[in-house]
Design a protein around this motif. Structure first.
Motif, PDB file in Angstrom:
ATOM      1  N   UNK A 198     -78.038 -20.238 -14.519  1.00 15.85           N
ATOM      2  CA  UNK A 198     -77.610 -19.347 -13.436  1.00 15.85           C
ATOM      3  C   UNK A 198     -76.355 -18.580 -13.829  1.00 15.85           C
ATOM      4  N   UNK A 199     -75.400 -19.278 -14.441  1.00 21.00           N
ATOM      5  CA  UNK A 199     -74.169 -18.617 -14.871  1.00 21.00           C
ATOM      6  C   UNK A 199     -74.451 -17.586 -15.953  1.00 21.00           C
ATOM      7  N   UNK A 235     -83.856 -25.568 -14.997  1.00 22.73           N
ATOM      8  CA  UNK A 235     -85.027 -25.470 -15.890  1.00 22.73           C
ATOM      9  C   UNK A 235     -86.291 -25.791 -15.089  1.00 22.73           C
ATOM     10  N   UNK A 236     -86.697 -24.857 -14.241  1.00 24.34           N
ATOM     11  CA  UNK A 236     -87.854 -25.086 -13.373  1.00 24.34           C
ATOM     12  C   UNK A 236     -89.125 -25.371 -14.173  1.00 24.34           C
ATOM     13  N   UNK A 237     -89.231 -24.801 -15.348  1.00 29.11           N
ATOM     14  CA  UNK A 237     -90.438 -24.987 -16.143  1.00 29.11           C
ATOM     15  C   UNK A 237     -90.601 -26.417 -16.649  1.00 29.11           C
ATOM     16  N   UNK A 238     -89.519 -27.227 -16.553  1.00 29.20           N
ATOM     17  CA  UNK A 238     -89.582 -28.614 -17.011  1.00 29.20           C
ATOM     18  C   UNK A 238     -89.569 -29.617 -15.856  1.00 29.20           C
ATOM     19  N   UNK A 254     -84.971 -14.538 -21.196  1.00 30.48           N
ATOM     20  CA  UNK A 254     -85.035 -15.953 -21.574  1.00 30.48           C
ATOM     21  C   UNK A 254     -84.749 -16.856 -20.381  1.00 30.48           C
ATOM     22  N   UNK A 255     -83.715 -16.534 -19.620  1.00 34.55           N
ATOM     23  CA  UNK A 255     -83.382 -17.385 -18.472  1.00 34.55           C
ATOM     24  C   UNK A 255     -84.464 -17.326 -17.389  1.00 34.55           C
ATOM     25  N   UNK A 256     -85.065 -16.168 -17.201  1.00 36.29           N
ATOM     26  CA  UNK A 256     -86.148 -16.095 -16.201  1.00 36.29           C
ATOM     27  C   UNK A 256     -87.372 -16.880 -16.669  1.00 36.29           C
ATOM     28  N   UNK A 279     -91.521 -11.902 -14.229  1.00 36.61           N
ATOM     29  CA  UNK A 279     -90.279 -11.147 -14.432  1.00 36.61           C
ATOM     30  C   UNK A 279     -89.883 -11.148 -15.902  1.00 36.61           C
ATOM     31  N   UNK A 280     -90.044 -12.279 -16.550  1.00 32.52           N
ATOM     32  CA  UNK A 280     -89.707 -12.384 -17.970  1.00 32.52           C
ATOM     33  C   UNK A 280     -90.614 -11.479 -18.802  1.00 32.52           C
ATOM     34  N   UNK A 281     -91.902 -11.444 -18.464  1.00 28.38           N
ATOM     35  CA  UNK A 281     -92.843 -10.567 -19.168  1.00 28.38           C
ATOM     36  C   UNK A 281     -92.430  -9.110 -18.997  1.00 28.38           C
TER      37      UNK A 281
END
Length: 874
Positions: A387-388, A593-596, A415-417, A425-427
Motif C-alpha cells: 500500500x505504501x 498480498x491478496x493473491x496469497x 506489480x503491486x496491483x 488493472x495490472x494487465x
C-alpha cells in the motif's frame, strides 16, 4: 570459599602457601604489593589469624597514625617468642615512620620475627620496599584473578553458574575481587540477576540504574582523552577499529596508544582478534548515551562520510548516515540510496527504511528526487509494504514526471496491483507500458512478466496465447521472461488435467529462470506439482533451493511458506502445516498480498477438517470463496473446489456436498484434481457410493484410471486408481494393495479404513477387518488426524475392540525430541537466531518457532538460555 560473598581469597592459594612457609621458618620479611580491591588487607587479616592460632604474638597497627607507636614499642623490647608484625597501607606512612621501619628491619634477621608489609602498588614506600627486596625479602604481587577463578567467584556472588553475557559483564571488573563484589551488589540491588536450574543470567526487563552508576564511575575515573576516545568509539559501534577512531579524531593510532592502553587496562574495552570492543553492551550504551544527541548525529554523519570516502561498504556507511544525514546533505543521502540498492533483495525491510529516509531528506527541487522515489517504491514493494509503495508511486505520478521515471513507477504500480489480486488493472497498466515506443529494453522484460502473471489470473485464453508466443520467440539461452511463459503454460496444463505436460513445462521453466529477484514462481509451481504427485523428496529439494537463495523479498518468502504448508499437509505433517500456513496468512493479510490469502486459507481449511475443527474449516472456506475465483496461480481452482466440497460434507452432510459437486462444480471430476490430489479419487468414489450415484463413482474411476494409464510414471495416481477401483468393485485385494502403494499417510490410512469396512461386512472377515482398522488408526494418529482417528475408534468399538496406541517416544525429556527438534536445539545452543536456523534447515522462522515451543514444553523449560544449558549436558 564457595558461598562467601566477599570472596577475596579466590585464587590466592599460591600466596597463602608462600606465607605459611615464612611462618614455618619463623623469621623473614614479606612485601605485599596490590592495587586497590585486590584483597591485600583481607589476606593480611587471614595470615594474622593463622599466625595467632600457631602461637605467634601478632602486632598490628590500627592505621597509619598508629604505625609509629607500634614501631617504637618494638624498638624498646625484644620479642619473647615468635612474632608477626603486620603493617598495611605503608603507601600512606609518613617519611619518619618509613625511616624507623628501615632501621628495624636489618636488626631483625636473627630474631623470631616475621614482618608482613603491604602497600598499594606504585603509590609510595618505594625506597623501603626496594631496600627490603635487596636484602632478600619475599615479594608477593597480588595480580587480577585469572578467568577461571573469576568465574568461580562470580558463581559464589550470583548463586549460580554465570552465562556468557554475565561473564562478559563481570570481566569489566578486570579480575579485581572488590570491584566484582561491588558490581554484583549493584546487580542484586537492581534486581538484575535471574537464577534458574543452578544457572545465573541477566534480566533485561529492569533498568540497571545502580549498575550503570557503578560503571559510570569506572568510565568517569579515566582521563579526558580516554573518555573522548570512548565516546567516538561508541558511535562506531560496540566493536570498532582503533584506526577509525584515530581518523575521526584527526589523530593516529600511535598518538592514541596511551589512551587505548588506559581504556583496555581499566576493563572498559577488550582486544579481539581483529578489532577492539566494549566489554559489555551496558558499558557501550552508557558511553554512547553520554554523547549529546546533536553531537552524536554529527559524529554518525562524519563516520558515514569517512567510510564512503574510503570506499567501504555502503551498507555499513548507511548505518551511520541513517542517524546523521540531514536535509540537502547530498553525499550522505546518496550513501543511503546506494546502501538501499545494495540491500534491496537480501534485506528489503532495511532497504525500505534507508530509501524512504533518503527520500525524506531530499529537497523537492532536487534532480535526484524521481530516481530516489523509484528506489523507495521498489524497496517498499520488496519489503511487502504494498500500500505504501503504490501510494508513493501514484503520488509521484500525479506530478510532472520524466517518461523514463514514469515508466518505472507505473511498472511498480502494475506489480503491486498484481500482488493485491487486481489482475485486470495490472494487465491494463502493463499493456499500456508495452505500447510505448521508447520503453527501455531492460524494463520490457519485467513488464512482460507482470503482464503474463496478471493475465493468468484474469484471462486464461490470452495468457496462453501470449505465453506460447513468448516461447516461440525466446528460444535459446535461458531468461526470466521465458521461464515465466513456461510456468504460465504449466499452470494452464495443470488446470486442464494434463499433468504430464504440466510437469514437463514446469521443469523447463525452473531451469530457464536466471534471476533471484523474482518471487520464484516457476520453481514453486514445480514444487506444487511434484508434491501433488507425492514426489516429496524432489519437491523438498526445489523448495530448499528457493529458501537457500539470496533473495528475502517478502512476496517470495510468503509464497514459499504457502507452498511448503501444503507440502507438509500432503506429507502428513499436519501440525507443522498449520503453523506454516498461519504464518503465511498473517504476512499476506498484513502486507496486502491478496493473491496469497486464498492458498493459505485453503490449507488451513484442510487442516481443520483433519483435526475436527469444523467451525474453523467452514470459516476458512467462506473467506476464500470470493478469492479463489481469481487465484489459480499458486494452486489450481479445482483444489479450492475440492476443499469446499469436503468441508460441506463434514459440516452439512452428504446431500449438500453432492448438490455442490453436481451443481456448482460439475467439471471438478474431469479437471486435473486427481493429479494434484490423488487421494481425492477414493474420497469421491466413497461419497458417490454412499449417495447411490453409481454413475459418478464410475466417472471418477474412469478419470483416474485414464490418468494412470497415460502417465505410468505417476505412482501416486496409480495407487489412487487402485483405490478407486477397489471401492467400486468391492475388491479387498485392490484396497490392500492401495494401502501399501499410496505415497502419503492420509491416503494410505483411507485405503486401510476402506479395507476394514469392506471386510467387516464379510462372514469371516472380522479379525482381518480389525487388523486393517487398527492399521488405519495408527496412521491417522501418526499424522495428527484426530477427527479421522475418532471415526475409526468408533468402527473398532462396534467390532468389540478398544485400544489406545502407546506413544512412539517419551512425551517429555531429551529423549522425547524428534530429529528436527534435536537439530534446532543444537543450533540454538550454538547461538543461532530463528532466522539463521530457518536458513540452515530450509524452513520458515514460523516453523522454527513452532518447534521451539514443542521443545520447551517437552523439556519443561521456558527460555533459550535454559535450552543452551540443557543442550550442553547432552
Amino acid at each position: 570459599m564457595s558461598g562467601n560473598r566477599d570472596g577475596v581469597f579466590r585464587g590466592r592459594e599460591g600466596e597463602r602457601e608462600l606465607l605459611n612457609g615464612v611462618l614455618d621458618a619463623g623469621t623473614g620479611v614479606v612485601l605485599v604489593d596490590g592495587a586497590a580491591g585486590t584483597g591485600k588487607t583481607r589476606l593480611l587479616a587471614e595470615v594474622a589469624a593463622v599466625a595467632a592460632r600457631r602461637g605467634f604474638d601478632v602486632a598490628t597497627a590500627q592505621d597509619e597514625l598508629d604505625q609509629p607507636f607500634l614501631l617504637a614499642r618494638l624498638a624498646e623490647r625484644e620479642p619473647d617468642g615468635p612474632t608477626l608484625v603486620v603493617l598495611d597501607d605503608l603507601h600512606l606512612a609518613e617519611p619518619g615512620t618509613l625511616a624507623a621501619l628501615r632501621a628495624l628491619l636489618p636488626a631483625s634477621g636473627d630474631a623470631k620475627v616475621v614482618w608482613l608489609l603491604a602497600r598499594r602498588r606504585g603509590e609510595g614506600a618505594d625506597r623501603l620496599f626496594a631496600a627490603a627486596a635487596h636484602r632478600g625479602a619475599v615479594r608477593i604481587d597480588l595480580r587480577p584473578l585469572p578467568e577461571q577463578e573469576v568465574v568461580e567467584l562470580v558463581t559464589d556472588l550470583a548463586g549460580g553458574v554465570p552465562d556468557h553475557d554475565l561473564r562478559a559483564l563481570a570481566s569489566t571488573a578486570g579480575g579485581n575481587p572488590a570491584a566484582l563484589i561491588g558490581l554484583f551488589d549493584a546487580l542484586e540491588r537492581d534486581g538484575q540477576l535471574e537464577l534458574a536450574a543452578g544457572n545465573a543470567s541477566l534480566r533485561t526487563d529492569r533498568l540497571p540504574r545502580r549498575t550503570e552508576a557503578l560503571l559510570g564511575d569506572l568510565v568517569g575515573s579515566l582521563s579526558g582523552t580516554a573518555r573522548h576516545l570512548l565516546q567516538v568509539a561508541s558511535v562506531l559501534g560496540q566493536r570498532f577499529e582503533p584506526g577509525d577512531v584515530a581518523e575521526m579524531l584527526a589523530s593516529s593510532t600511535a598518538i592514541l596508544l596511551p589512551a587505548l592502553d588506559e581504556v583496555i587496562g581499566a576493563g572498559v574495552v577488550m582486544s579481539l582478534e581483529d578489532r577492539l570492543a566494549f566489554r559489555h553492551e551496558i558499558l557501550w550504551r552508557l558511553v554512547a548515551d553520554s554523547v549529546p544527541p546533536p553531537v552524536r548525529r554529527a559524529l554518525h554523519r562524519e563516520a558515514g562520510e569517512m567510510l564512503l570516502a574510503r570506499g567501504d561498504s555502503a551498507v555499513i556507511a548507511a548505518k551511520h548516515l541513517l542517524h546523521g544525514a540531514q536535509r540537502g546533505d547530498v553525499r550522505s543521502i546518496d550513501g543511503l540510496v546506494s546502501a538501499a540498492k545494495a540491500l534491496l533483495w537480501n534485506a528489503p525491510e532495511a532497504a525500505a527504511e534507508l530509501a524512504v529516509r533518503a527520500l525524506e531528506l531530499t529537497d523537492q527541487a532536487s534532480a535526484s528526487l524521481l530516481h530516489r522515489t523509484v528506489i523507495a517504491v521498489r524497496a517498499l514493494t520488496a519489503a511487502g509494504k504494498l500500500a505504501a509503495a503504490q501510494a508513493l508511486a501514484q503520488e509521484a505520478l500525479s506530478r510532472q514526471v520524466a517518461p523514463d521515471a514514469a515508466a518505472k513507477l507505473r511498472h511498480c504500480v502494475a506489480t503491486t496491483t498484481l500482488l493485491t489480486a487486481r489482475h485486470a488493472e495490472s494487465v491494463e497498466i502493463s499493456e499500456a507500458l508495452l505500447r510505448e515506443p521508447d520503453l527501455r529494453p531492460e524494463l520490457v522484460g519485467w513488464v512482460e512478466i507482470t503482464r503474463m502473471m496478471a493475465l493468468l489470473g484474469h484471462d486464461r485464453r490470452r495468457a496462453e496465447e501470449l505465453a506460447e508466443s513468448v516461447v516461440r520467440t525466446h528460444q535459446g539461452s535461458p531468461d526470466d521472461v521465458l521461464a515465466t511463459a513456461l510456468a504460465v503454460l504449466a499452470a494452464i496444463a495443470r488446470d486442464a488435467g494434463q499433468p504430464g505436460a504440466a510437469l514437463e513445462l514446469a521443469r523447463e521453466a525452473a531451469r530457464s529462470g536466471t534471476s533471484h529477484d523474482l518471487s520464484a514462481y516457476p520453481q514453486l509451481l514445480l514444487a506444487t506439482l511434484l508434491s501433488g504427485l507425492r514426489e516429496f523428496a524432489e519437491a523438498d529439494s526445489v523448495v530448499r533451493r528457493v529458501r537457500g537463495g539470496p533473495s528475502a523479498v517478502v512476496t517470495r518468502e510468503t509464497m514459499t511458506s504457502v507452498v511448503q504448508a501444503r507440502m507438509l499437509l500432503q506429507a502428513g505433517r499436519i501440525e507443522e502445516a498449520s503453523i506454516e500456513a498461519r504464518g503465511a496468512l498473517a504476512v499476506a493479510e498484513e502486507t496486502g498480498h491478496e493473491t496469497l490469502v486464498a492458498p493459505a486459507l485453503a490449507v488451513l481449511a484442510m487442516v481443520a477438517v483433519h483435526t475436527g475443527d469444523l467451525p474453523a474449516a467452514v470459516e476458512h472456506v467462506e473467506r476464500y470463496r470470493g478469492r479463489a475465483a481469481v487465484d489459480g496461480l499458486v494452486f489450481s481452482r479445482a483444489y479450492y473446489q475440492w476443499a469446499d466440497v469436503l468441508v460441506t460434507h463434514v459440516g452439512s452432510g452428504l446431500d449438500e456436498a453432492m448438490a455442490l459437486l453436481t451443481g456448482q462444480y460439475p467439471g471438478l471430476v474431469a479437471s486435473g484434481l486427481f493429479a494434484e490430489e490423488p487421494r481425492a479419487a477414493g474420497w469421491f468414489v466413497r461419497r458417490a457410493l454412499e449417495a447411490g450415484d453409481e454413475r459418478l463413482a464410475r466417472d471418477v474411476v474412469d478419470r483416474v484410471e485414464r490418468l494412470a494409464g497415460d502417465h505410468p510414471a505417476f505412482r501416486a495416481v496409480a495407487a489412487a486408481a487402485l483405490h478407486a477401483r477397489g471401492l467400486v468393485d468391492g475388491d479387498a485385494e485392490l484396497l490392500e494393495l492401495a494401502s501399501q502403494q499410496h505415497r502419503d499417510l492420509w491416503a494410505r490410512a483411507n485405503a486401510a479404513e476402506d479395507l476394514g469396512v469392506l471386510l467387516a461386512g464379510g462372514p469371516e472377515g472380522r479379525a482381518e477387518s480389525v487388523k486393517a482398522l487398527e492399521n488405519a488408526l495408527g496412521l491417522y494418529r501418526e499424522i495428527g488426524a484426530s477427527r479421522d482417528s475418532a471415526r475409526v475408534l468408533g468402527r473398532l468399538r462396534k467390532l468389540g475392540r478398544r485400544r489406545r496406541a502407546a506413544p512412539a517416544r517419551p512425551a517429555s525429556g531429551w529423549s522425547g525430541l524428534d530429529d528436527t527438534e534435536r537439530a534446532i536445539a543444537n543450533l540454538v545452543a550454538k547461538g543461532q537466531t530463528n532466522r539463521q536456523i530457518s536458513t540452515q534447515l530450509f524452513m520458515s522462522p514460523h516453523t522454527v518457532n513452532f518447534h521451539l515451543r514443542k521443545i520447551f514444553r517437552k523439556l519443561g523449560i521456558s527460555s533459550r538460555v535454559e535450552l543452551v544449558m540443557r543442550s550442553r549436558d547432552h
